[in-house]
Design an enzyme around this catalytic site. Structure first.
Site, PDB file in Angstrom:
ATOM      1  N   TYR A 142      20.739 -30.488  22.460  1.00  0.00           N
ATOM      2  CA  TYR A 142      20.344 -29.252  21.780  1.00  0.00           C
ATOM      3  C   TYR A 142      21.415 -28.177  21.870  1.00  0.00           C
ATOM      4  CZ  TYR A 142      15.580 -30.988  21.341  1.00  0.00           C
ATOM      5  OH  TYR A 142      14.474 -31.706  21.001  1.00  0.00           O
ATOM      6  N   LYS A 192      18.111 -43.295  29.609  1.00  0.00           N
ATOM      7  CA  LYS A 192      18.504 -44.439  28.771  1.00  0.00           C
ATOM      8  C   LYS A 192      19.804 -44.975  29.374  1.00  0.00           C
ATOM      9  CE  LYS A 192      17.883 -47.045  25.108  1.00  0.00           C
ATOM     10  NZ  LYS A 192      16.834 -48.067  25.093  1.00  0.00           N
ATOM     11  N   ASP A 224      12.477 -45.586  26.012  1.00  0.00           N
ATOM     12  CA  ASP A 224      11.680 -46.347  25.041  1.00  0.00           C
ATOM     13  C   ASP A 224      10.460 -46.956  25.731  1.00  0.00           C
ATOM     14  OD1 ASP A 224      13.684 -47.701  26.403  1.00  0.00           O
ATOM     15  OD2 ASP A 224      14.047 -49.178  24.836  1.00  0.00           O
ATOM     16  N   ASP A 248      11.377 -33.488  24.995  1.00  0.00           N
ATOM     17  CA  ASP A 248      10.729 -32.899  23.826  1.00  0.00           C
ATOM     18  C   ASP A 248       9.764 -33.922  23.226  1.00  0.00           C
ATOM     19  OD1 ASP A 248      10.083 -31.359  21.673  1.00  0.00           O
ATOM     20  OD2 ASP A 248      12.069 -31.342  20.761  1.00  0.00           O
ATOM     21  N   ASP A 252       5.400 -34.130  23.865  1.00  0.00           N
ATOM     22  CA  ASP A 252       4.484 -34.064  22.720  1.00  0.00           C
ATOM     23  C   ASP A 252       3.589 -35.295  22.690  1.00  0.00           C
ATOM     24  OD1 ASP A 252       5.374 -31.646  21.824  1.00  0.00           O
ATOM     25  OD2 ASP A 252       5.798 -32.312  19.777  1.00  0.00           O
TER      26      ASP A 252
END
Ligand code: NAD
Length: 363
Positions: A142, A192, A224, A248, A252
């Site tokens: 970001y 990851k 994942d 993020d 959610d």
């Protein structure tokens, strides 16, 4: 005690839900003998309309001088087509950066009263759903440089950079360990590391930091798999710590499986200075101005403010209890009516829901 709160309603349903949270603040003040001085300022689209930018100097100065910041939401279709440099979200990213809010705490808890709204099968959530996602908030893709869009070989390319320093990883890992220590003592670090160098460093530093927190059980999971496990067996998680982009998405996901985005609060904290408290949902332009929004995520954000900024745990418990009582009595905004026939439930609007909570706050 007297506390100064910088209130940033923002756009869409922001002003409606924040108004209810402010009523709750004042009621808690009355009942417990505190003074909450609320000063309202502009952010997001509302600030763009009034001042030409999403984060006016006056807002930033007021936020920095406050004891805590309460935010509604920013953005909406009105500002979708404007210059990218001054989009409403820039206000939000800017205030997080300016206040050094590197740790975002997002609890995803299923209220037993709302089990019917949960997206997962009853046998999956039968063991409970109470996950805290600790998301790094000021680093990663970001904010990483270089970023941008350019033309290469006659076509447009765009790039972002996912970058973390050791110190950035270490400070968020510490928040993860400390948070787990106050809950059930289990921390899952999500990365990851099978593909990304930035994740390999992340994992190394988290493992180093584990030596300082031997009482916390640390595990690692690829992002994942974590996305999958959250819907397959969410009760295996206590606290998840992860970087900005993964956090993020996962927060959610963790949120929505509880049933409604309108129920979930968040806290964003720095090393010192005011924390920022906001619901995790957006400005919901589709229901703005109609008295349909659920104010409980914002009200529960006030409860997080009491705990994390003021150490007022009894006051926080009084708010949580009032919310549980209102739900237990069957009051629902539209988003938490569930899929059944609504028998035994009473549909209420944003203002009435706020009033019901206010009426149940006791010492
Ligand atoms: P959203 O969260 O605003 O809405 C998604 C859906 O959830 C909508 O159907 C909405 O009506 C519903 N919803 C959200 N909050 C609710 C509440 N309190 N009560 C009842 N229903 C609720 O997400 P979106 O539609 O993707 O985005 C709308 C705008 O909000 C966009 O401009 C987006 O950029 C912005 N946004 C802001 C934030 C923020 O300020 N933190 C976060 C996400 C999105």
């Amino acid at each position: 005690m007297k506390y100064t709160i910088c209130v940033l309603p923002g756009d869409g349903i922001g002003p409606e839900i924040v108004a209810q949270a402010v009523r709750v603040l004042h009621r808690v003040g009355e009942v417990f003998g505190h003074e909450f001085v609320c000063a309202t300022h502009l952010i997001g689209g509302a600030a763009i309309d009034a001042t030409g930018g999403p984060l006016p100097e006056a807002t930033l100065a007021a936020a920095k001088a406050s004891d805590a910041v309460l935010l509604g939401a920013v953005g909406g279709p009105k500002w979708d087509a404007i210059d990218k440099a001054i989009r409403p979200e820039k206000g939000l990213l800017g205030i997080r950066k300016e206040l050094g809010l590197f740790a975002n705490l997002r609890p995803a808890r299923l209220f037993p009263e709302l089990a019917a709204s949960c997206c997962l099968r009853p046998d999956i959530v039968g063991q409970g759903l109470d996950v805290m996602v600790v998301r790094e908030l000021t680093g990663g893709a970001y904010f990483g440089q270089p970023r941008g869009e350019e033309v290469r070989g006659g076509e447009r390319v765009a790039l972002n950079t996912m970058i973390y320093s050791e110190s950035e990883i270490r400070r968020i890992a510490r928040v993860g360990f400390e948070t787990a220590r106050k809950r059930n003592g289990k921390l899952c670090s999500v990365d990851k590391a099978n593909v990304l160098e930035v994740s390999q460093l992340w994992r190394e530093v988290v493992i180093e930091e584990a030596a300082n927190h031997p009482d916390v059980e640390l595990s690692h999971m690829y992002v994942d798999n974590a996305a999958m496990q959250l819907v397959r067996a969410p009760s295996q998680f206590d606290v998840i710590v992860t970087e900005n982009l993964f956090g993020d998405i996962l927060s959610d996901e963790a949120a929505i499986i509880t049933g409604s985005i309108g129920m979930l609060p968040s806290a964003s904290l720095g090393a010192s200075g005011p924390g920022l408290y906001e619901p995790i949902h957006g400005s919901a332009p589709d229901i703005a101005g109609k008295d349909l929004a659920n104010p409980l995520a914002t009200i529960l954000s006030v409860s997080m403010m009491f705990v994390h900024s003021f150490g007022l745990t009894d006051e926080a418990a009084a708010v949580d209890k009032a919310v549980a009582e209102v739900l237990g009595e069957g009051y629902r905004t539209g988003d938490i009516m569930g899929t059944g026939d609504g028998a035994g439930l009473t549909r209420v609007g944003c203002v009435e829901m706020g009033g019901l909570v206010v009426g149940r706050i006791r010492n």
